[in-house]
Design a protein around this motif. Structure first.
Motif, short mmCIF file in Angstrom:
data_model
loop_
_atom_site.label_atom_id
_atom_site.label_comp_id
_atom_site.label_asym_id
_atom_site.label_seq_id
_atom_site.Cartn_x
_atom_site.Cartn_y
_atom_site.Cartn_z
N ASN A 201 -10.74 -3.59 -10.62
CA ASN A 201 -10.79 -2.15 -10.29
C ASN A 201 -9.39 -1.60 -10.01
OD1 ASN A 201 -10.13 -2.36 -7.45
ND2 ASN A 201 -12.24 -2.99 -7.06
N GLN A 202 -9.31 -0.28 -9.97
CA GLN A 202 -8.00 0.38 -9.85
C GLN A 202 -7.27 0.02 -8.57
OE1 GLN A 202 -9.58 4.35 -10.25
NE2 GLN A 202 -8.99 4.88 -8.16
N ASP A 203 -7.99 -0.19 -7.49
CA ASP A 203 -7.32 -0.56 -6.23
C ASP A 203 -6.66 -1.92 -6.36
OD1 ASP A 203 -8.11 1.82 -5.02
OD2 ASP A 203 -9.93 0.93 -4.17
N ASN A 204 -7.37 -2.89 -6.93
CA ASN A 204 -6.78 -4.22 -7.11
C ASN A 204 -5.63 -4.19 -8.10
OD1 ASN A 204 -8.60 -5.31 -5.31
ND2 ASN A 204 -10.00 -6.05 -6.87
N LYS B 207 -2.57 -2.64 -6.40
CA LYS B 207 -1.94 -3.53 -5.43
C LYS B 207 -1.17 -4.65 -6.11
CE LYS B 207 -5.13 -2.55 -1.70
NZ LYS B 207 -6.37 -2.93 -1.04
N GLN C 185 0.83 -1.21 0.00
CA GLN C 185 0.00 0.00 0.00
C GLN C 185 0.86 1.26 0.00
OE1 GLN C 185 -3.45 -0.15 -0.30
NE2 GLN C 185 -3.18 2.02 -0.74
N HIS D 224 -1.38 8.76 -5.50
CA HIS D 224 -2.19 9.50 -6.47
C HIS D 224 -1.26 10.57 -7.03
CE1 HIS D 224 -5.28 12.04 -8.24
NE2 HIS D 224 -5.98 10.94 -8.31
#
Length: 165
Positions: A83-86, A89, A10, A15
């Motif tokens: 999605n962008q988070d996955n 990561k 993380q 950003h």
């Protein structure tokens, strides 16, 4: 242990509005910064090979990752699959990736002008004069490189193959 690993991952995700201090620190340490960008929707061996080759061009590898909204505008309503988070990561979990920067625009031009990498990398399907941000990087004394793709490997072909099953 798993919590520490996930924190480490993380901490490599940014950003575009908060990457500048990290970039300044690397530049002050004379680190060569390599930048590439993409959707990286379904991570596959073509991506890994491309990113590993990009990593070899410098000390720090930064990936600009298209946010979900920009992927939809570029690839259609059925994308992204992840999605962008996955996606962020998964990329940040790679040992040779130093930072993943999510950007909302359709192109990474604004992000490239913030980072001003030493080396800008894209796939060999682009000519240098058509690479977004190339003129800014070259004007700043950097270089622009292209890397060949691994034939037969793309997210689109994987998605089509899954849909055929």
């Amino acid at each position: 242990m798993i919590i520490e690993a996930m924190e480490y991952i993380q901490n490599k995700i940014y950003h575009s509005s908060d990457i500048s201090p990290t970039i300044k620190s690397w530049k002050s340490g004379n680190k060569t910064i390599v930048f590439t960008n993409g959707v990286f929707d379904i991570l596959h061996i073509g991506h890994i090979t491309y990113l590993a080759e990009a990593f070899e061009l410098g000390d720090k590898l930064v990936i600009g990752l298209n946010a979900d909204a920009s992927v939809k505008r570029l690839k259609g309503e059925n994308r992204p699959i992840n999605n962008q988070d996955n996606r962020a990561k998964l990329l940040a979990a790679l040992f040779f990736v130093d930072a993943v920067v999510v950007f909302d625009e359709d192109t990474p031009k604004e992000l490239i002008t913030i980072i001003l990498p030493d080396v800008l990398v894209k796939g060999a399907d682009y000519s240098i004069e058509n690479i977004v941000g190339a003129s800014e990087v070259l004007a700043n004394g950097g270089s622009v490189k292209t890397i060949d793709f691994v034939n037969g490997h793309s997210s689109t072909s994987l998605i089509e193959k899954m849909r055929a099953v």
